[in-house]
Each structure stands twice: as structure tokens, then as C-alpha cells.
Design a protein around this motif. Sequence first.
Motif, PDB file in Angstrom:
ATOM      1  N   UNK A 124       7.524 -29.016   2.686  1.00  0.00           N
ATOM      2  CA  UNK A 124       8.169 -29.949   1.767  1.00  0.00           C
ATOM      3  C   UNK A 124       8.270 -29.357   0.358  1.00  0.00           C
ATOM      4  N   UNK A 125       7.215 -28.666  -0.075  1.00  0.00           N
ATOM      5  CA  UNK A 125       7.229 -28.084  -1.413  1.00  0.00           C
ATOM      6  C   UNK A 125       8.249 -26.957  -1.518  1.00  0.00           C
ATOM      7  N   UNK A 126       8.191 -26.016  -0.582  1.00  0.00           N
ATOM      8  CA  UNK A 126       9.025 -24.814  -0.704  1.00  0.00           C
ATOM      9  C   UNK A 126      10.498 -25.097  -0.462  1.00  0.00           C
ATOM     10  N   UNK A 127      10.825 -25.960   0.493  1.00  0.00           N
ATOM     11  CA  UNK A 127      12.230 -26.207   0.815  1.00  0.00           C
ATOM     12  C   UNK A 127      12.983 -26.860  -0.329  1.00  0.00           C
ATOM     13  N   UNK A 136       7.474 -19.174   3.857  1.00  0.00           N
ATOM     14  CA  UNK A 136       6.682 -20.337   4.278  1.00  0.00           C
ATOM     15  C   UNK A 136       6.026 -20.009   5.616  1.00  0.00           C
ATOM     16  N   UNK A 137       4.715 -20.192   5.682  1.00  0.00           N
ATOM     17  CA  UNK A 137       3.954 -20.069   6.922  1.00  0.00           C
ATOM     18  C   UNK A 137       3.516 -21.477   7.313  1.00  0.00           C
ATOM     19  N   UNK A 138       4.086 -22.010   8.388  1.00  0.00           N
ATOM     20  CA  UNK A 138       3.868 -23.403   8.782  1.00  0.00           C
ATOM     21  C   UNK A 138       3.177 -23.435  10.141  1.00  0.00           C
ATOM     22  N   UNK A 139       1.896 -23.827  10.146  1.00  0.00           N
ATOM     23  CA  UNK A 139       1.061 -23.755  11.345  1.00  0.00           C
ATOM     24  C   UNK A 139       0.764 -25.151  11.889  1.00  0.00           C
ATOM     25  N   UNK A 140       1.096 -25.386  13.160  1.00  0.00           N
ATOM     26  CA  UNK A 140       0.751 -26.635  13.850  1.00  0.00           C
ATOM     27  C   UNK A 140       1.142 -27.849  13.016  1.00  0.00           C
ATOM     28  N   UNK A 141       2.425 -27.946  12.702  1.00  0.00           N
ATOM     29  CA  UNK A 141       2.851 -28.939  11.723  1.00  0.00           C
ATOM     30  C   UNK A 141       4.227 -29.480  12.062  1.00  0.00           C
ATOM     31  N   UNK A 142       4.814 -30.227  11.116  1.00  0.00           N
ATOM     32  CA  UNK A 142       6.108 -30.860  11.332  1.00  0.00           C
ATOM     33  C   UNK A 142       6.791 -31.090   9.986  1.00  0.00           C
ATOM     34  N   UNK A 162      10.711 -18.156   7.211  1.00  0.00           N
ATOM     35  CA  UNK A 162       9.754 -19.163   7.677  1.00  0.00           C
ATOM     36  C   UNK A 162       9.189 -18.722   9.019  1.00  0.00           C
ATOM     37  N   UNK A 163       7.864 -18.758   9.146  1.00  0.00           N
ATOM     38  CA  UNK A 163       7.199 -18.550  10.427  1.00  0.00           C
ATOM     39  C   UNK A 163       6.506 -19.840  10.820  1.00  0.00           C
ATOM     40  N   UNK A 164       6.873 -20.381  11.985  1.00  0.00           N
ATOM     41  CA  UNK A 164       6.235 -21.580  12.519  1.00  0.00           C
ATOM     42  C   UNK A 164       5.447 -21.211  13.776  1.00  0.00           C
ATOM     43  N   UNK A 165       4.187 -21.654  13.846  1.00  0.00           N
ATOM     44  CA  UNK A 165       3.330 -21.415  15.008  1.00  0.00           C
ATOM     45  C   UNK A 165       2.761 -22.746  15.478  1.00  0.00           C
ATOM     46  N   UNK A 166       2.610 -22.902  16.796  1.00  0.00           N
ATOM     47  CA  UNK A 166       2.088 -24.164  17.323  1.00  0.00           C
ATOM     48  C   UNK A 166       1.393 -23.909  18.657  1.00  0.00           C
ATOM     49  N   UNK A 167       0.396 -24.729  18.947  1.00  0.00           N
ATOM     50  CA  UNK A 167      -0.311 -24.646  20.217  1.00  0.00           C
ATOM     51  C   UNK A 167       0.363 -25.493  21.283  1.00  0.00           C
ATOM     52  N   UNK A 168       0.536 -24.930  22.477  1.00  0.00           N
ATOM     53  CA  UNK A 168       1.179 -25.669  23.566  1.00  0.00           C
ATOM     54  C   UNK A 168       0.335 -26.866  24.013  1.00  0.00           C
TER      55      UNK A 168
END
Length: 223
Positions: A124-127, A136-142, A162-168
Motif C-alpha cells: 500500500x505504501x510503495x504503490x 517491493x518484497x511482499x511475503x504471505x500477504x494481500x 515486486x516479488x510476491x511469495x506465499x505458502x501453499x
Amino acid sequence: MLSTPLPIVEIDPPVAPVAVVIWLHGLGADGHDFEPIVPELRLPGELPIRFVFPHAPEMPVTAFGGQRARAWFDFDPGGGFDMAGLGRSTRQVHDLIQDEIDSGTPAERILLAGFSQGGVLALHTALYYPKRLAGILALSTFLADEESLGTKKAEVNAQIPILMCHGKQDMVLPVALGESAFATLKNAGYEVVWREYPMGHEVCLEQIQEISRWLQRVLGLQS
């Protein structure tokens, strides 16, 4: 209204930094949560990076029965989104970015990272930030407000990596939330990379290694 300065944990490289990563923790944690990851990133000495880990303010959290915890905004699983709280935290992160700019790091060498609630805040801040940032490094988020990207996003950050990572197996924030955010960002034209891992609401070694490679690519010194 002036925002209250956030207390921070700082990790400085042995020489002058060429970039800064501001890393935002998740609900109920604090700035020390991701501090141990820095040595695990095994960043090369020729890329000295300063890491800043702020502590979120303490507040009553609806999801915790009103008990106080460190949070970037209130969280109510059955209610609406706390955009007012997110706005307050965004202004505090703006102040952290400005502190780093005032200390000599240009905005385009400052990267925002966040896990869970911290990832919501980082996105939200960076965009919507009015100066170009590094990534932006966005981990397990929305995404908190997907519908606003079309009209309110900062064009100066339209090409932000932007790098987005999430757990299945994430049972806290299901992977579908991350996938939805990824699709929204891609459709809005952002340069976003998606990675998912066989894990829950956490981080894993393979993910840390991917983060390291991405940071080196995004923050690597340019000739």
C-alpha cells in the motif's frame, strides 16, 4: 496531524550502505522477527545494505478479543478492513523513508519489504508513494484496496519490481489471497514475480535464497 515516530531495529553493514531495506513484520510480532534473516541472505560484501525493522504500535486487536498487540492496523476476520489504521501506518512508513533520504540514501535505493500485515502495508505504501522506490518484497500477504490501483497508483512507481511469495498450506492468509493480489498487479501492468512454497504462514530456506537473488538483482550496483 504529525505521526508518532516508530521505534526501529537497525542492522548496518560495515561500510556505507548503497541501499536500504525497510522490513515490516506481521501481526503480533515486532521488529526483531526478521532480524535473523539478514545473515541468512548471504549478501555479497560488494552490496552493503542497511536493514531497518520498525516495531508496529501496540493497539487493541479485534481478532485477539480486544487484547493489545503490535499491529499495523486492526484485524477483524468477520468485519471490514481498517483503512484508517492502514493510513496511519502508511504515514509512519513515509516518515521512515524520509529519514533514510535525509541520511543520504535516495528514494530509488530504498526497498520496502513486509510479511503478512507488514506486506499489506509495504504494498500500500510503495504503490502510492510519490517518489520512485527500488522495489517491493511482499511475503504471505494481500492487497488492501485492489480497486484503487487503476485511479490512485503513483505513476512514478508503475514499473517498480515486486516479488510476491506465499505458502501453499497457509491457513492464516490462504494462498488464494496472494494469487488474487498477484493477478491484480499483473493486470495493472506491474513487473511482479510470483513464488509459492510447500509451507504455511512462514518463511523457508528456499524462499530466503530466492529473496537474496532478487535483492541482488534489484539493488545491484549499476555501471
